[in-house]
Design a protein around this motif. Structure first.
Motif, PDB file in Angstrom:
ATOM      1  N   ASP A 123      45.144  58.309  43.323  1.00  0.00           N
ATOM      2  CA  ASP A 123      46.331  59.156  43.390  1.00  0.00           C
ATOM      3  C   ASP A 123      46.158  60.122  42.222  1.00  0.00           C
ATOM      4  O   ASP A 123      46.412  59.755  41.068  1.00  0.00           O
ATOM      5  N   PRO A 124      45.643  61.337  42.497  1.00  0.00           N
ATOM      6  CA  PRO A 124      45.215  62.242  41.431  1.00  0.00           C
ATOM      7  C   PRO A 124      46.210  62.370  40.271  1.00  0.00           C
ATOM      8  O   PRO A 124      47.408  62.513  40.471  1.00  0.00           O
ATOM      9  N   ARG A 125      45.607  62.250  39.082  1.00  0.00           N
ATOM     10  CA  ARG A 125      46.303  62.366  37.804  1.00  0.00           C
ATOM     11  C   ARG A 125      47.253  61.211  37.518  1.00  0.00           C
ATOM     12  O   ARG A 125      47.916  61.195  36.495  1.00  0.00           O
ATOM     13  N   LYS A 126      47.296  60.199  38.407  1.00  0.00           N
ATOM     14  CA  LYS A 126      48.208  59.072  38.208  1.00  0.00           C
ATOM     15  C   LYS A 126      47.521  57.710  38.252  1.00  0.00           C
ATOM     16  O   LYS A 126      47.868  56.820  37.488  1.00  0.00           O
ATOM     17  N   TYR A 127      46.559  57.547  39.180  1.00  0.00           N
ATOM     18  CA  TYR A 127      46.032  56.201  39.429  1.00  0.00           C
ATOM     19  C   TYR A 127      44.655  56.274  40.073  1.00  0.00           C
ATOM     20  O   TYR A 127      44.412  57.100  40.958  1.00  0.00           O
ATOM     21  N   ILE A 128      43.764  55.400  39.633  1.00  0.00           N
ATOM     22  CA  ILE A 128      42.485  55.188  40.302  1.00  0.00           C
ATOM     23  C   ILE A 128      42.118  53.721  40.133  1.00  0.00           C
ATOM     24  O   ILE A 128      42.367  53.125  39.080  1.00  0.00           O
ATOM     25  N   SER A 129      41.561  53.136  41.193  1.00  0.00           N
ATOM     26  CA  SER A 129      41.106  51.750  41.104  1.00  0.00           C
ATOM     27  C   SER A 129      39.665  51.657  41.589  1.00  0.00           C
ATOM     28  O   SER A 129      39.232  52.399  42.467  1.00  0.00           O
ATOM     29  N   TYR A 130      38.968  50.726  40.974  1.00  0.00           N
ATOM     30  CA  TYR A 130      37.571  50.461  41.283  1.00  0.00           C
ATOM     31  C   TYR A 130      37.397  48.984  41.603  1.00  0.00           C
ATOM     32  O   TYR A 130      37.999  48.134  40.945  1.00  0.00           O
ATOM     33  N   ARG A 131      36.542  48.683  42.548  1.00  0.00           N
ATOM     34  CA  ARG A 131      36.076  47.317  42.766  1.00  0.00           C
ATOM     35  C   ARG A 131      34.815  47.204  41.926  1.00  0.00           C
ATOM     36  O   ARG A 131      33.852  47.935  42.133  1.00  0.00           O
ATOM     37  N   TRP A 132      34.824  46.340  40.912  1.00  0.00           N
ATOM     38  CA  TRP A 132      33.699  46.142  40.002  1.00  0.00           C
ATOM     39  C   TRP A 132      32.919  44.949  40.532  1.00  0.00           C
ATOM     40  O   TRP A 132      33.346  43.803  40.416  1.00  0.00           O
ATOM     41  N   ILE A 133      31.774  45.223  41.141  1.00  0.00           N
ATOM     42  CA  ILE A 133      31.031  44.220  41.884  1.00  0.00           C
ATOM     43  C   ILE A 133      29.944  43.613  41.003  1.00  0.00           C
ATOM     44  O   ILE A 133      29.095  44.324  40.476  1.00  0.00           O
ATOM     45  N   GLY A 134      29.995  42.301  40.872  1.00  0.00           N
ATOM     46  CA  GLY A 134      28.959  41.588  40.143  1.00  0.00           C
ATOM     47  C   GLY A 134      27.843  41.219  41.089  1.00  0.00           C
ATOM     48  O   GLY A 134      27.987  41.271  42.312  1.00  0.00           O
TER      49      GLY A 134
END
Length: 141
Positions: A63-74
């Motif tokens: 959500d630009p300028r508000k939120y970003i999420s990443y799946r951090w894969i091991g």
């Protein structure tokens, strides 16, 4: 404990902080972006760090300028391996930006309870360090 939450006030405009947190894997390493090599493989962003290894990340939501999420894969190159969700939220504040990180999913890792506890404790301290790195980088311009 399944999640970690940390936040930092940054004396920089939200657009500058957004530019930083949208660099996949900016938090991997000792604070220098030049320590990493990055490439993209389909929807995965691969970050290679000489000291810490290779990590795969997938952008889950923005959500630009508000939120970003990443799946951090091991366990790269196994895209179905263990992973945590790393979420960055930004709020514009007078004179700057509040940056919050939440990393969750530790309880679902294929590790012993002691290993999961160590992962949480290590990442809790790691996020303190990395948010200070973000603050320094963003405030320098």
């Amino acid at each position: 404990m399944d999640s970690i939450e940390r936040e930092v006030e940054i004396n920089a405009p939200i657009d500058r902080v957004w530019g930083l947190v949208t660099e996949p894997g900016w938090w991997i390493g000792d604070g220098g972006a030049d320590e990493q090599q990055r490439r993209q493989e389909g929807e995965l962003h691969i970050v290679e760090h000489a000291k810490y290894g290779t990590f795969a990340l997938k952008i889950e939501k923005t959500d630009p300028r508000k939120y970003i999420s990443y799946r951090w894969i091991g366990g790269y190159p196994d895209p179905d391996g263990d992973s945590t969700l790393v979420e960055f939220s930004l709020q514009e504040r007078e004179g700057g930006t509040l940056l919050k990180v939440v990393e969750s999913g530790f309880d679902s890792l294929n590790k012993t309870p002691d290993e999961r506890k160590q992962a949480v404790e290590g990442n809790y301290e790691g996020w303190k360090f990395q948010l200070n790195v973000a603050k320094e980088r963003a405030e320098q311009g």
